[in-house]
Design a protein around this motif. Sequence first.
Motif, PDB file in Angstrom:
ATOM      1  N   ALA A  49       0.827  -1.199   0.000  1.00  0.00           N
ATOM      2  CA  ALA A  49       0.000   0.000   0.000  1.00  0.00           C
ATOM      3  C   ALA A  49       0.863   1.251   0.000  1.00  0.00           C
ATOM      4  O   ALA A  49       1.903   1.292   0.656  1.00  0.00           O
ATOM      5  CB  ALA A  49      -0.910   0.006   1.227  1.00  0.00           C
ATOM      6  N   PRO A  50       0.451   2.288  -0.718  1.00  0.00           N
ATOM      7  CA  PRO A  50       1.146   3.576  -0.612  1.00  0.00           C
ATOM      8  C   PRO A  50       0.869   4.206   0.751  1.00  0.00           C
ATOM      9  O   PRO A  50      -0.005   3.749   1.490  1.00  0.00           O
ATOM     10  CB  PRO A  50       0.526   4.402  -1.739  1.00  0.00           C
ATOM     11  CG  PRO A  50      -0.846   3.831  -1.901  1.00  0.00           C
ATOM     12  CD  PRO A  50      -0.709   2.361  -1.622  1.00  0.00           C
ATOM     13  N   ASP A  51       1.611   5.228   1.061  1.00  0.00           N
ATOM     14  CA  ASP A  51       1.391   5.944   2.313  1.00  0.00           C
ATOM     15  C   ASP A  51       0.466   7.130   2.107  1.00  0.00           C
ATOM     16  O   ASP A  51       0.463   7.764   1.040  1.00  0.00           O
ATOM     17  CB  ASP A  51       2.717   6.455   2.882  1.00  0.00           C
ATOM     18  CG  ASP A  51       3.548   5.365   3.520  1.00  0.00           C
ATOM     19  OD1 ASP A  51       2.941   4.411   4.035  1.00  0.00           O
ATOM     20  OD2 ASP A  51       4.781   5.464   3.493  1.00  0.00           O
ATOM     21  N   TYR A  52      -0.287   7.416   3.125  1.00  0.00           N
ATOM     22  CA  TYR A  52      -1.024   8.673   3.237  1.00  0.00           C
ATOM     23  C   TYR A  52      -0.189   9.557   4.154  1.00  0.00           C
ATOM     24  O   TYR A  52       0.041   9.208   5.313  1.00  0.00           O
ATOM     25  CB  TYR A  52      -2.410   8.379   3.806  1.00  0.00           C
ATOM     26  CG  TYR A  52      -3.234   9.582   4.229  1.00  0.00           C
ATOM     27  CD1 TYR A  52      -3.075  10.838   3.656  1.00  0.00           C
ATOM     28  CD2 TYR A  52      -4.214   9.429   5.212  1.00  0.00           C
ATOM     29  CE1 TYR A  52      -3.857  11.916   4.052  1.00  0.00           C
ATOM     30  CE2 TYR A  52      -4.998  10.490   5.613  1.00  0.00           C
ATOM     31  CZ  TYR A  52      -4.819  11.732   5.042  1.00  0.00           C
ATOM     32  OH  TYR A  52      -5.591  12.795   5.448  1.00  0.00           O
ATOM     33  N   GLU A  53       0.295  10.663   3.623  1.00  0.00           N
ATOM     34  CA  GLU A  53       1.212  11.522   4.354  1.00  0.00           C
ATOM     35  C   GLU A  53       0.559  12.855   4.687  1.00  0.00           C
ATOM     36  O   GLU A  53      -0.156  13.433   3.869  1.00  0.00           O
ATOM     37  CB  GLU A  53       2.483  11.773   3.525  1.00  0.00           C
ATOM     38  CG  GLU A  53       3.239  10.502   3.157  1.00  0.00           C
ATOM     39  CD  GLU A  53       4.543  10.812   2.437  1.00  0.00           C
ATOM     40  OE1 GLU A  53       5.214  11.781   2.833  1.00  0.00           O
ATOM     41  OE2 GLU A  53       4.862  10.090   1.477  1.00  0.00           O
ATOM     42  N   LEU A  54       0.819  13.324   5.905  1.00  0.00           N
ATOM     43  CA  LEU A  54       0.325  14.629   6.324  1.00  0.00           C
ATOM     44  C   LEU A  54       1.244  15.172   7.405  1.00  0.00           C
ATOM     45  O   LEU A  54       1.526  14.476   8.398  1.00  0.00           O
ATOM     46  CB  LEU A  54      -1.114  14.523   6.851  1.00  0.00           C
ATOM     47  CG  LEU A  54      -1.812  15.860   7.128  1.00  0.00           C
ATOM     48  CD1 LEU A  54      -2.131  16.578   5.816  1.00  0.00           C
ATOM     49  CD2 LEU A  54      -3.095  15.643   7.938  1.00  0.00           C
ATOM     50  N   ASN A  55       1.709  16.377   7.204  1.00  0.00           N
ATOM     51  CA  ASN A  55       2.552  17.067   8.189  1.00  0.00           C
ATOM     52  C   ASN A  55       3.740  16.217   8.633  1.00  0.00           C
ATOM     53  O   ASN A  55       4.074  16.138   9.819  1.00  0.00           O
ATOM     54  CB  ASN A  55       1.718  17.478   9.407  1.00  0.00           C
ATOM     55  CG  ASN A  55       0.613  18.460   9.054  1.00  0.00           C
ATOM     56  OD1 ASN A  55       0.761  19.260   8.125  1.00  0.00           O
ATOM     57  ND2 ASN A  55      -0.491  18.404   9.782  1.00  0.00           N
ATOM     58  N   GLY A  56       4.354  15.548   7.659  1.00  0.00           N
ATOM     59  CA  GLY A  56       5.548  14.779   7.949  1.00  0.00           C
ATOM     60  C   GLY A  56       5.311  13.419   8.569  1.00  0.00           C
ATOM     61  O   GLY A  56       6.267  12.725   8.932  1.00  0.00           O
ATOM     62  N   GLN A  57       4.053  13.003   8.693  1.00  0.00           N
ATOM     63  CA  GLN A  57       3.732  11.690   9.249  1.00  0.00           C
ATOM     64  C   GLN A  57       3.063  10.826   8.184  1.00  0.00           C
ATOM     65  O   GLN A  57       2.503  11.333   7.209  1.00  0.00           O
ATOM     66  CB  GLN A  57       2.826  11.827  10.476  1.00  0.00           C
ATOM     67  CG  GLN A  57       3.493  12.548  11.638  1.00  0.00           C
ATOM     68  CD  GLN A  57       2.605  12.582  12.856  1.00  0.00           C
ATOM     69  OE1 GLN A  57       1.468  13.051  12.817  1.00  0.00           O
ATOM     70  NE2 GLN A  57       3.107  12.082  13.985  1.00  0.00           N
ATOM     71  N   LYS A  58       3.125   9.500   8.395  1.00  0.00           N
ATOM     72  CA  LYS A  58       2.614   8.569   7.397  1.00  0.00           C
ATOM     73  C   LYS A  58       1.772   7.479   8.052  1.00  0.00           C
ATOM     74  O   LYS A  58       2.072   7.036   9.160  1.00  0.00           O
ATOM     75  CB  LYS A  58       3.763   7.885   6.655  1.00  0.00           C
ATOM     76  CG  LYS A  58       4.719   8.803   5.925  1.00  0.00           C
ATOM     77  CD  LYS A  58       5.872   7.997   5.328  1.00  0.00           C
ATOM     78  CE  LYS A  58       6.860   8.891   4.605  1.00  0.00           C
ATOM     79  NZ  LYS A  58       7.995   8.104   4.040  1.00  0.00           N
ATOM     80  N   ILE A  59       0.740   7.063   7.353  1.00  0.00           N
ATOM     81  CA  ILE A  59       0.017   5.834   7.673  1.00  0.00           C
ATOM     82  C   ILE A  59      -0.261   5.110   6.354  1.00  0.00           C
ATOM     83  O   ILE A  59      -0.263   5.739   5.292  1.00  0.00           O
ATOM     84  CB  ILE A  59      -1.312   6.087   8.424  1.00  0.00           C
ATOM     85  CG1 ILE A  59      -2.260   6.971   7.593  1.00  0.00           C
ATOM     86  CG2 ILE A  59      -1.059   6.679   9.798  1.00  0.00           C
ATOM     87  CD1 ILE A  59      -3.652   7.120   8.213  1.00  0.00           C
ATOM     88  N   PRO A  60      -0.473   3.803   6.381  1.00  0.00           N
ATOM     89  CA  PRO A  60      -0.857   3.110   5.145  1.00  0.00           C
ATOM     90  C   PRO A  60      -2.171   3.670   4.609  1.00  0.00           C
ATOM     91  O   PRO A  60      -3.146   3.803   5.356  1.00  0.00           O
ATOM     92  CB  PRO A  60      -1.010   1.661   5.589  1.00  0.00           C
ATOM     93  CG  PRO A  60      -0.242   1.562   6.858  1.00  0.00           C
ATOM     94  CD  PRO A  60      -0.375   2.892   7.520  1.00  0.00           C
ATOM     95  N   ALA A  61      -2.196   3.998   3.350  1.00  0.00           N
ATOM     96  CA  ALA A  61      -3.374   4.635   2.764  1.00  0.00           C
ATOM     97  C   ALA A  61      -4.510   3.654   2.503  1.00  0.00           C
ATOM     98  O   ALA A  61      -5.678   4.048   2.476  1.00  0.00           O
ATOM     99  CB  ALA A  61      -3.010   5.346   1.472  1.00  0.00           C
ATOM    100  N   VAL A  62      -4.171   2.383   2.298  1.00  0.00           N
ATOM    101  CA  VAL A  62      -5.185   1.392   1.936  1.00  0.00           C
ATOM    102  C   VAL A  62      -5.075   0.183   2.847  1.00  0.00           C
ATOM    103  O   VAL A  62      -3.980  -0.253   3.182  1.00  0.00           O
ATOM    104  CB  VAL A  62      -5.020   0.930   0.468  1.00  0.00           C
ATOM    105  CG1 VAL A  62      -6.069  -0.113   0.100  1.00  0.00           C
ATOM    106  CG2 VAL A  62      -5.101   2.120  -0.481  1.00  0.00           C
ATOM    107  N   ASN A  63      -6.216  -0.325   3.262  1.00  0.00           N
ATOM    108  CA  ASN A  63      -6.262  -1.643   3.896  1.00  0.00           C
ATOM    109  C   ASN A  63      -7.360  -2.455   3.231  1.00  0.00           C
ATOM    110  O   ASN A  63      -8.251  -1.902   2.581  1.00  0.00           O
ATOM    111  CB  ASN A  63      -6.456  -1.539   5.411  1.00  0.00           C
ATOM    112  CG  ASN A  63      -7.724  -0.827   5.797  1.00  0.00           C
ATOM    113  OD1 ASN A  63      -8.811  -1.399   5.787  1.00  0.00           O
ATOM    114  ND2 ASN A  63      -7.607   0.452   6.183  1.00  0.00           N
ATOM    115  N   ALA A  64      -7.289  -3.771   3.377  1.00  0.00           N
ATOM    116  CA  ALA A  64      -8.207  -4.636   2.634  1.00  0.00           C
ATOM    117  C   ALA A  64      -8.281  -6.011   3.267  1.00  0.00           C
ATOM    118  O   ALA A  64      -7.428  -6.388   4.077  1.00  0.00           O
ATOM    119  CB  ALA A  64      -7.751  -4.766   1.180  1.00  0.00           C
TER     120      ALA A  64
END
Length: 516
Positions: free
Chosen positions: A411-426
């Motif tokens: 999964a790509p990352d969802y980035e905001l303000n220098g932080q990341k979480i996995p953008a997709v789960n399934a």
Amino acid sequence: MKQPLQYFIAGALLCTTSLWSYGQTAKATISNDSKLVISKHIYGQFAEHLGRGIYDGFWVDKNMPVKKQDRIRMDIVEALRKIKIPNLRWPGGCFADEYHWRDGIGPRANRPKMVNTNWGGVTEDNSFGTHEFLELCNLLGCEPYISGNVGSGTVQEMSNWVEYLNFDGASPLTNLRKVNGHPEPFKVSFWGVGNESWGCGGNMTPEYYSNEFRRYAAFAKDYHDAKLKKIATGPSDADYNWTESLMKNVGTRMWGLALHHYTLPTGDWKDKGSATQFTEADYFKTMQNCLKMEELVTKHSAIMDKYDPAKKVALVVDEWGIWTNVEPGTNPGFLYQQNSMRDALIAGTNLNIFNNHCERVKMACLAQTVNVLQSLVLTKKEKMILTPTYHVFDLYKVHQDARFLPMKLDAPDYELNGQKIPAVNASASQDASGKVHISFVNLDASKDITIKANMGDINWNNVTGQILTSAKLTDINTFEEPGKIKIAPFSGAKKEGGIVSVVLPAHSVVVLELKN
């Protein structure tokens, strides 16, 4: 057999760096080599005596102008039957450890009133008791899950409740049940031995509770074909010592170990944040907190594996969901909150996590079903609305009792303000008819993401889909506009040889069906 964790998807532990930029296509591989089944009981619900969950929720005034059976509100029942809820947990929650079941049987006019000290200090008339709850479960077509009183009750009280409900021979309690209108035994299998015994259920240590569980469980008997599935109070959040102690001292004497974890938008119990007024930064932090469920399930399961490598004991996540500040102007003890598109993404994410850990997670209960916390249903007098969370359960019902299909997703990352979480789960499964279902959640607030999933040796010819999304993360269904967020047909998936290619719109839940 490879463990599902090796394939999983969205957990913060598994996707610490981005493998794909947003201009690229993420890849997934779905395996066909698992014999695990996603238990339908993962899709369970929770109805506590709290706020307007029971009274003015399931159980309404006899003069309310809605369709009723006795005083059970049937439009709610019909909505829940549609999504096939498999179980309903009752009477609590914290309320369970101040509830004495004999006060809720017999002629309603003779039942004593009680003060609900945990939730708002309101007085209840006990008109909704054991028989009413079991009739509700009968109407819903689901299994009852009863939490016994360990905190303020006695061993005999719980033992008698089991006998009253399940014994089909001759005894004073059986005769009392018959007098109260039910000649046949109810055959209730799921029993919680207390609730949150580390907190509102008695402030016990894990060692003390372990002994209490063994004592209470010893006197909760199996009667003929009503074999009990006894569920122990498990840990709160990351209390791994509690799990260690229970597994060491109780082990396989319990059917399940209960885990409670709520998603707090701010992470602060004193000011949890609004259900409807939040920024993208607030949303991002909320989803960071939501994804902690993956870590908790993984680590608690690892401790359980030490003592129970055969996985006989279920991890039962019987309280989960988002917990925000109450809606302005409502009783703070009633925990009434609205339900946004953000909550739908939280529901889909948690259910994907449970599906992917189905080797250990055998049961879960969303908190709660009606008018409390992350509800499926909200009511206002005779009006009723279905929340975005309800629609996720409607989409995901295809996974119930289906064969688990492990997935590896970069999964790509969802980035905001220098932080990341996995953008997709399934998560993925195959039902008894051979249809494959893949549920995707795109957490990114603004970007569409393309996934190309290799289906390996799974045979399929066409793909269809459904989607749940809305223009804004803060969108909600209201009594004035009940259909703002609802399921719609999805045409963003196509077959490319043995690959299914899908474009997931920003902040959406998508469920695909692949079949011949």
